[in-house]
Design an enzyme around this catalytic site. Structure first.
Site: not given
Ligand code: ADP
Ligand code: MG
Ligand code: MG
Length: 879
Positions: A22, A100, A102, A442, A836, A856
């Site tokens: 990310k 989802g 963490m 999910h 084999c 092979y």
């Molecule tokens: P996951 O890895 O479970 O997708 P995210 O870190 O992407 O978790 O965040 C969960 C949700 O919150 C996502 O839909 C993301 O777009 C939203 N989100 C995260 N950071 C921000 C932010 N700074 N402003 C608005 N929405 C956010």
């Molecule tokens: Mg996300």
């Protein structure tokens, strides 16, 4: 002092190890000039240090302060400022996406005072109250560890609450936190941030995250990065919203954008299935400017990543913000389609296309589908989220799914929606059916990742957990335990069991004329694979039917033709005669009875594989496998004795069976040992092969048999047998008046053979590694005895990540293979070598065999296309 924190503009997409997926994506988008709310990333180094020490590493706090300060300067606001607060999200993000699994906390920085400031600045009281209750709930569950149930009955109806009611919810939530933790919700914004960061670090080690990693084979020691990012708000009324999208259809690979959008929503709302989303295309009507900008950004990202991307975005009051992107997960279908399309679009070349599609994905494309039948009517149709044909008993919760799967049932997990807590149920189920949520829910994302069939958003379904059943609107009621069939390719749901048939890809490989873009893409990339690969691919085939199929699938011969079946069925009687024979004449009689039958078996196989090598393995299993069962026979003889009705043959047989009985047959009288101890059997087989070859030559064919001696441990064993076999072949050649050139080689499947391969090579024309037996003898366990009994425990405790029978144990067994290759070629530089064992069809093992220089691999006919594919990917350096 190490650096732990990086601003988004300091990183890039290739730094996933350090910044997590990310963080790397946010950095890349920032550098591309896309609208990303600013922020910074705490590296995975910091997480690993935290997990090791149980505390923040020295210097981290100060670095976070410094970067937070820079962020505040940029935004012109201070975190949690009572008058005009900066709010941030605290987002987990590991190297590999773990949907989802963490934690993420939004709206950090709100408290009893700043919520007033937020309301004043935005002029929207309801929005401010809504944001605060979101923070309390997320913080309460993820940071403070309170069970989500405690908050949830308020949540479903949150959309309908007015400002006053939301404020009451806020007070309730604060009380819940006090009640569960004995402390008030922390009002200090910096304290909130510190605790949220810790929670994200710790979420790496939750049981569900650990389970997910084991399932996906993600290493346990990577840790997660933490992204701190200025909040943007999709929950500011009708001109705001939040969405997720793919630049192409992740289920089919079709071009055009795919995704879901929800107005007046924040973060997870869109994937949680709380309200029904709209298709991304309909955003055009709501907000054309943002829509068009989104299209432009998607095109930019695809060009830049040269791949299909998925993304998260939020529109705050008509202003588009990008929150996440990465190369998107996709089904096997979509993977091949997208790869081939991108070759046409000039984005990548065919080799890159091959690198991107794994052999396992090709296998997924070859699995059976529901047989087409226009008269069959689905009871309802949901979204085709992850393809495949799944049949099983309805289970309405994950624990039930796991329990039933453990007792051997196929189950379909049927849920309103799934959450990360359903992972174990999804793993156990054949397929997943949900009544809410789109292709980005999910259920859909996780099922696609696991290669599990999934139909989602089947809205006509109403699940009744009290009475353990579901109703289909305008249709039947289905009880838990009833069998249903779901088609992840079409989204159709059927009651009862639907028969399955071969998919188009297999039919095309079989030479049928089918009209299917996936089959086109597979065929085209397989052609390229054949041009690239170094390893030849043969098949393990014992019958003419298998041989013919293997040939159609592109096999360059048979690497293992087992002969055991040639002694079974009605031929058993002759084998029994041979064992109880009292003199040479009786023995001879039994052998001459068997020979013509085997000869005609070989003629059929050599005909099917005309012009290609056929490696015939002489009889391998212990002899008693061809004789009657000891207990049955003992009982029969006892009864006969009692009735004074003795049968002499039964008595002889019982004595023979007792004599041949072994406690460890796997380590007993089998393979080459049979050839040396019971002369005649191998000779019989050699004669049958030689005569079949002569007959094929006479008929104008091009037979190319090779004789392979199993279970050789020493040069002497092979030398003795070889002399015997050569004599038989020479006799037949003379009898028939033809020249017969039949190579004689050996399996390398015992450790002793591997370490004396230089000497064995002096009497072998080829080697074929029998990696199943080699694995058994190197580890000292018998597959049948141990695999079910203790492999799960071994996997859990990390002794090996996968069964060494599925994927070659490169360190141990592989080391012996490498040694034997080196020793064998030190004697005969051109010694032909193959494998084999079942590993010949396993992607990771194929890469190893390519690396050590085998000529092979041989695998089951069905896996031949996969082996061709992976042999090319090995050359191309794909993993
Ligand atoms: P996951 O890895 O479970 O997708 P995210 O870190 O992407 O978790 O965040 C969960 C949700 O919150 C996502 O839909 C993301 O777009 C939203 N989100 C995260 N950071 C921000 C932010 N700074 N402003 C608005 N929405 C956010
Ligand atoms: Mg996300
Ligand atoms: Mg063997």
């Amino acid at each position: 002092m190490p650096t732990y924190v990086y601003d988004f503009d300091q990183g890039n997409k290739d730094q996933k190890d350090l910044l997590g997926g990310k963080g790397a994506g946010l950095a890349e988008m920032t550098n591309l000039g896309l609208p990303v709310p600013p922020g910074f990333t705490i590296s995975t180094d910091a997480c690993r240090a935290y997990l090791a020490e149980g505390a923040e590493p020295a210097g981290l706090e100060a670095e976070v302060d410094e970067h937070l300060h820079t962020l505040e300067e940029r935004m012109g606001r201070r975190l949690g400022d009572p008058d005009d607060p900066l709010l941030v999200s605290v987002r987990s993000g590991a190297k590999f996406s773990m949907p989802g699994m963490m934690e993420t906390v939004l709206d950090v920085g709100l408290n009893d005072r700043s919520v007033v400031g937020l309301a004043e600045q935005s002029g929207d009281d309801r929005f401010a109250a809504d944001s605060y209750r979101r923070l309390l709930q997320m913080f309460g569950t993820t940071v403070l560890g309170i069970d989500g149930e405690a908050f949830s009955d308020r949540m479903d109806a949150a959309d309908e609450l007015d400002t006053e009611q939301l404020r009451m919810v806020v007070e309730d939530f604060k009380a819940i936190i006090r009640e569960h933790t004995g402390h008030d919700f922390p009002q200090d914004p910096r304290e909130q941030l510190r605790l949220a960061i810790r929670a994200v670090f710790s979420s790496w080690n939750t049981p569900r995250a650990a389970l997910y990693r084991r399932q996906e084979q993600i290493p346990d020691d990577l840790g997660t990065a933490v992204n701190i990012q200025a909040m943007v708000f999709g929950n500011r009324g009708q001109t705001s919203g939040s969405g997720v999208a793919f630049t192409r259809d992740p289920a089919t690979g079709d071009q055009g954008l795919y995704g879901d959008y929800l107005t007046d929503a924040q973060g997870e709302d869109v994937v949680a299935g709380i309200r029904n989303t709209i298709a991304i295309a309909d955003l055009a009507e709501l907000d054309r400017t943002s829509y068009e900008e989104l299209l432009r950004i998607m095109a930019t990202l695809e060009k830049h990543y040269r791949d299909m991307c998925d993304l998260e975005f939020t529109i705050e009051d008509g202003h588009l913000w990008m929150l996440q992107t990465r190369v998107g997960k996709r089904t096997a279908e979509a993977a091949v389609r997208i790869a081939a399309d991108m070759v046409d679009e000039g984005l990548i070349d065919e080799d890159e296309a091959l690198r991107r599609v794994t052999g396992d994905q090709l296998v997924a494309l070859m699995f059976p589908r529901f047989a087409p039948d226009p008269s069959r009517q689905p009871v309802t149709t949901g979204m085709n989220a992850s393809p495949g044909a799944a049949v099983g008993k309805v289970a309405l919760d994950s624990d039930t799914a796991v329990a039933w799967a453990e007792r051997g049932d196929d189950v379909i997990l049927v849920r309103k929606e799934t959450t990360p807590d359903d992972l174990h149920g999804m793993v156990a189920a054949r397929g997943v059916l949900t009544s809410r949520g789109g292709k980005t829910s999910h259920a859909a994302v996780v099922a696609r990742g696991m290669g599990r069939t999934c139909v989602c958003g089947a809205e006509a379904i109403r699940i009744d957990l009290v009475n353990r059943r579901f109703e289909v609107r305008g249709g039947p009621t289905v009880e838990e335990g009833d069998v249903i069939s779901i088609d992840g390719g079409t989204g159709e749901v059927f009651v009862g069991e639907v028969p399955v048939s071969d998919p188009d890809v297999v039919r095309r490989l079989e030479g049928e004329d089918v009209d299917d873009p996936v089959a086109d893409a597979v065929e085209r990339l397989l052609e390229r694979a054949d041009a690239v690969r170094r390893l030849a691919v043969r098949a393990n085939a014992d019958t003419p039917e298998d041989a013919i199929r293997a040939r159609r699938f592109g096999a360059a011969g048979i690497g293992l033709c087992r002969t055991e079946h040639m002694f079974l069925g009605e031929r058993r009687g002759l084998v029994e005669d041979l064992i109880v024979a009292e003199d040479d004449a009786q023995k001879e009689h039994a052998l001459t009875g068997l020979e013509p039958l085997q000869r005609s078996d070989f003629i059929e196989i050599l005909t099917a594989m005309d012009g290609l090598p056929v490696t015939v393995r002489l009889i391998d299993p212990p002899l008693h496998e061809f004789l009657p069962d000891l207990t049955d026979l003992a009982v029969r003889v006892a009864l006969e004795d009692e009735r004074h009705d003795e049968d002499e043959r039964d008595h002889l047989m019982l004595a023979a069976v007792r004599r041949l009985h072994e406690h460890n047959p796997m380590l007993g009288l089998r393979g080459v040992r049979i050839g040396l101890v019971i002369p005649g059997l191998f000779d019989l087989q050699a004669r049958a092969i030689a005569e079949a070859t002569a007959e094929r030559i006479a008929a104008g064919g091009d037979p190319r048999p090779e004789i392979m001696v199993p279970l050789v441990a020493s040069e002497r064993e092979l030398a003795l047998i070889r002399a015997q076999l050569e004599a038989v072949v020479a006799t037949v050649a003379e009898e028939q008046g033809v020249a017969l050139d039949i190579p004689i080689g050996t399996m390398i499947e015992l450790p002793r053979a591997a370490v004396t391969a230089d000497r064995i090579a002096t009497v072998a024309d080829f080697f074929s590694f029998g990696t199943n037996d080699l694995t058994q003898t190197v580890w000292g366990f018998s597959r049948d005895d141990v695999e079910a009994a203790f492999f799960p425990a071994y996997r859990d405790q990390g002794v090996f990540p996968v069964s060494p029978f599925e994927s070659l144990d490169v360190e141990g067994v592989g080391d012996l293979v490498r040694t034997a290759v080196r020793l064998g070629r030190s004697t005969k530089p051109d010694l032909h070598m193959g494998v084999c064992g079942e590993h010949g069809g396993d992607p990771a093992s194929i890469h190893f065999f390519d690396e050590v220089g085998l000529d092979y691999v041989s695998c089951s006919p069905f896996r031949v296309p996969v082996a061709r594919w992976e042999a090319a990917r090995a050359v191309l350096g794909a993993t």
